[in-house]
Design an enzyme around this catalytic site. Structure first.
Site: not given
Length: 704
Positions: A585, A593, A602, A628
């Site tokens: 992760d 973000n 992204d 993620e």
């Protein structure tokens, strides 16, 4: 690929950049000075044959690492001695026994960190795959499942192959030169080596037929060199680091220019320049004796007591350039010539290839002539496009290097030894032998003179015939002289020497124009049918691929991963073979973000996916688990092996700088399947391990 080069560039920049403002005088603490004083003379590893980094020539330590350590020692004011002779594996054992203080050009690995303390890196080298001509298609370790890689004892490559490519077999050798020879003589399919080392050794030992087929893009195989001390001498490590920090960019570039950017030493082409020692050698010897193959035209033969053929003309050229006669020792056969060479009855064999048996008593110059190896059959026999599939009896002249090539690479072929090429081809013409193997030039010579309309070339070996001079291995000066003599021959001279024996007179036979037209027409029809069939197959495969891929990262999606997980878990349950999973992760992804926007987020996920793809093994299945999170399925890998794989992922992600100078880390959960549990239980344990890694501070691997 971009990520691989980015890591290499960043490490290189770090190595040079940290020295931009290095001080000329290193300040040691009183405690450090006392420690160095009590330690006395520091014992440092000097390898015998690992150029251009660390080797020994005429009892003189040489190489990039040697000069670099001398510079560090000068800045620190320490005394040292180089320990020469032991193998790499022996050096590692000596550190454990406190018989060695510093190991140079060593790569930090989990196993070595158990007993060694490492300085910061001082240089980095790119590794590549060293292969023979027939293996030139290999450009990546991912293509080598079930194949064999030569590995010197104690090298970090063995650890990496065990962890990342467990299906690749390993062939251990004493040293790097032994590994290169194992590839050359068919004991291994390839070798992983630092490219400068491979190129230096191949040139120095005239290992023709080997080349670097491609750079290894897996960042785990980038060789990042440090110095290392025993764990109970970390203060020595710290002192060495101060010396490394004091080396300036200019000093580094000077050493790199000397050792890693080597140029051709010849100042003028085609000029023969001998050293004083070589001139004295030629004055001392009245002549140079030679044994030849008495019946191997157009290469060489004995006719009316004279040495003729291509090698005969070359030898006369050498004699003229060196102003020294070459005297023929007459033998009855090629086998007897080899026996005479072993018994030191002749100094050289002027035209032959290296084999494992021959290198026991001969050294070899660089090749001066290449030709294809082929088989000859009766005219009515069909062409054999893949000799590796041939299961038949084939004649080979006794003692020829082609015997070793066939045994190593064409195990289905049964060898029948014959006295000479003509005798073997006569057996083929009489229907007593399926085929005869030999060089294209030699069999063409025989066909043209004796077997027109009876025999034809029906197949070609992948391995070319590379011919040079064999020199008795107790005479290194003569070897050097003859290599210089070869270098002195111009391209025009080479063409003249060869063409006088290779001119072919075409006699009445097959209409080649008609044959080519028929083959082109047939090939077009075959290509059209094959193209249509493959087009339909590719269309269906593409539909299946699209439905199983994550659109953003182009990895497997959750649905595909679920199916593969169940399949591989069932195989574990049935065959009781190791099977493990890794969940990773990306740490603090939400903040990326929030700070940079979802488009940048992204891009980070896509970059992480590329890192996972580049580091993963060919046997692994990788995919996006969701958000993620990524999942890697690792068949045939136990818990410890999977932990090592996960560490490689973690280090690669941590070492990468993404767009807008973003740095990220990742947390990992690892779990190995257990008997009696379900696939869901396995994933729960991996997920719990991931949570533990997050809870303990992130950027780490935990076991579930």
């Amino acid at each position: 690929m971009k990520k691989f080069w980015f890591i290499i560039v960043m490490v290189t920049i770090a190595l040079f950049g940290m020295n931009a403002f290095a001080a000329s005088n290193v300040q040691l603490t009183e405690k450090e000075r006392q420690f160095i004083s009590e330690l006395g003379t520091i014992r440092v590893s000097n390898e015998m044959d690992w150029p251009p980094y660390n080797y020994n020539e005429r009892n003189q330590p040489k190489g990039f690492s040697i000069d670099y350590f001398k510079l560090v020692a000068e800045k620190l004011g320490i005394t040292y001695e180089f320990v020469s002779g032991p193998s790499w594996n022996d050096f590692l054992m000596m550190t454990k026994r406190n018989e060695l203080d510093v190991v140079l050009n060593i790569i930090s690995t989990p196993e070595r960190r158990k007993y060694l303390a490492f300085t910061k890196p001082y240089t980095v080298a790119i590794s590549g795959l060293v292969v023979t001509e027939r293996m030139r298609h290999l450009t990546s370790l991912r293509e080598m499942d079930g194949m064999t890689v030569a590995v010197p004892q104690g090298f970090y490559t063995a650890e990496l192959l065990r962890a990342i490519y467990p299906n690749i077999k390993r062939f251990e050798t004493k040293d790097t030169l032994g590994a290169l020879e194992a590839v050359k003589f068919g004991q291994a399919d390839a070798m992983v080596s630092e490219i400068p080392v491979a190129n230096f050794l191949m040139e120095k030992h005239t290992l023709s037929g080997l080349s670097v087929s491609g750079k290894i893009k897996d960042p785990a195989f980038a060789s990042i060199f440090s110095m290392a001390t025993r764990l109970d001498k970390t203060m020595l490590r710290d002192v060495l680091e101060k010396g490394i920090n004091a080396v300036t960019d200019e000093e580094i570039f000077a050493i790199r220019s000397k050792w890693l950017e080597r140029t051709n030493d010849k100042t003028e082409p085609n000029i023969l320049t001998l050293s004083e020692r070589e001139v004295a050698y030629l004055k001392k010897h009245d002549d140079i004796t030679m044994c030849v193959d008495p019946d191997w035209l157009p290469f060489e033969a004995v006719r009316d007591g004279e040495h003729v053929g291509i090698s005969g003309d070359y030898v006369r050229t050498f004699a003229q350039k060196l102003d020294k006669p070459f005297r023929l020792i007459k033998t009855e056969s090629w086998s007897q010539s080899l026996e005479f060479a072993q018994e030191r009855k002749c100094d050289i064999l002027p035209m032959l290839s290296a084999t494992p048996e021959r290198i026991k008593y001969l050294n070899f110059t660089k090749p001066y002539f290449n030709n294809a190896n082929v088989i000859v059959t009766r005219h009515q026999t069909a062409y054999v496009p893949e000799l590796s599939q041939l299961d038949a009896e084939v004649g080979v002249v006794e003692g020829y290097a082609l015997n070793d090539t066939i045994r190593a690479f064409y195990p289905n072929i049964q060898i029948r030894n014959v006295k000479n090429l003509h005798a073997g081809m006569k057996l083929v013409a009489e229907g007593k032998l399926f085929a005869m193997a030999g060089s294209l030039a030699a069999v063409g010579y025989q066909i043209q003179d004796y077997f027109i309309g009876q025999l034809k070339v029906a197949g070609r070996f992948d391995e070319p015939l590379e011919l040079g001079l064999g020199v008795r291995n107790d005479d290194m000066v003569l070897l050097s002289i003859l290599n210089k003599a070869i270098d002195s021959i111009s391209d025009d001279e080479h063409r003249r020497l060869v063409n006088s024996w290779m001119v072919v007179t075409y006699k009445e036979g097959l209409d080649l124009k008609l044959l080519i037209e028929i083959l082109i027409g047939f090939s077009f029809i075959a290509f059209f049918l094959l193209y249509r069939q493959r087009g339909l197959k590719k269309h269906n495969e593409e539909l299946a691929r699209i439905s199983s891929m994550d659109k953003l990262t182009n990895l497997k999606n959750r649905m595909a991963l679920d199916d593969i997980l169940i399949t591989q878990f069932n195989q574990f349950d049935r065959y009781k073979r190791p099977f493990s999973v890794i969940i990773l992760d990306v740490d603090h992804f939400k903040s990326i973000n929030d700070t940079y926007g979802h488009l940048v987020g992204d891009e980070v996920l896509v970059a992480v996916a590329k890192i996972i793809t580049s580091v993963s093994r060919s046997t692994d299945t990788t995919g996006r688990w969701g958000g993620e999170e990524f999942l890697i399925l690792c068949p045939e890998t136990d818990q410890e092996g999977t932990r090592t794989v996960a560490e490689h992922f973690r280090e690669a992600i941590e070492g990468c700088v993404f767009d807008q100078d973003i740095r990220v880390t990742a947390s990992f959960g690892v779990a190995e399947a257990r008997l009696g549990e379900s696939a869901q239980d396995l994933m729960k344990r991996a997920d719990a391990a991931l949570y533990k890694a997050k809870h303990n501070g992130r950027n780490q691997v935990c076991i579930g």
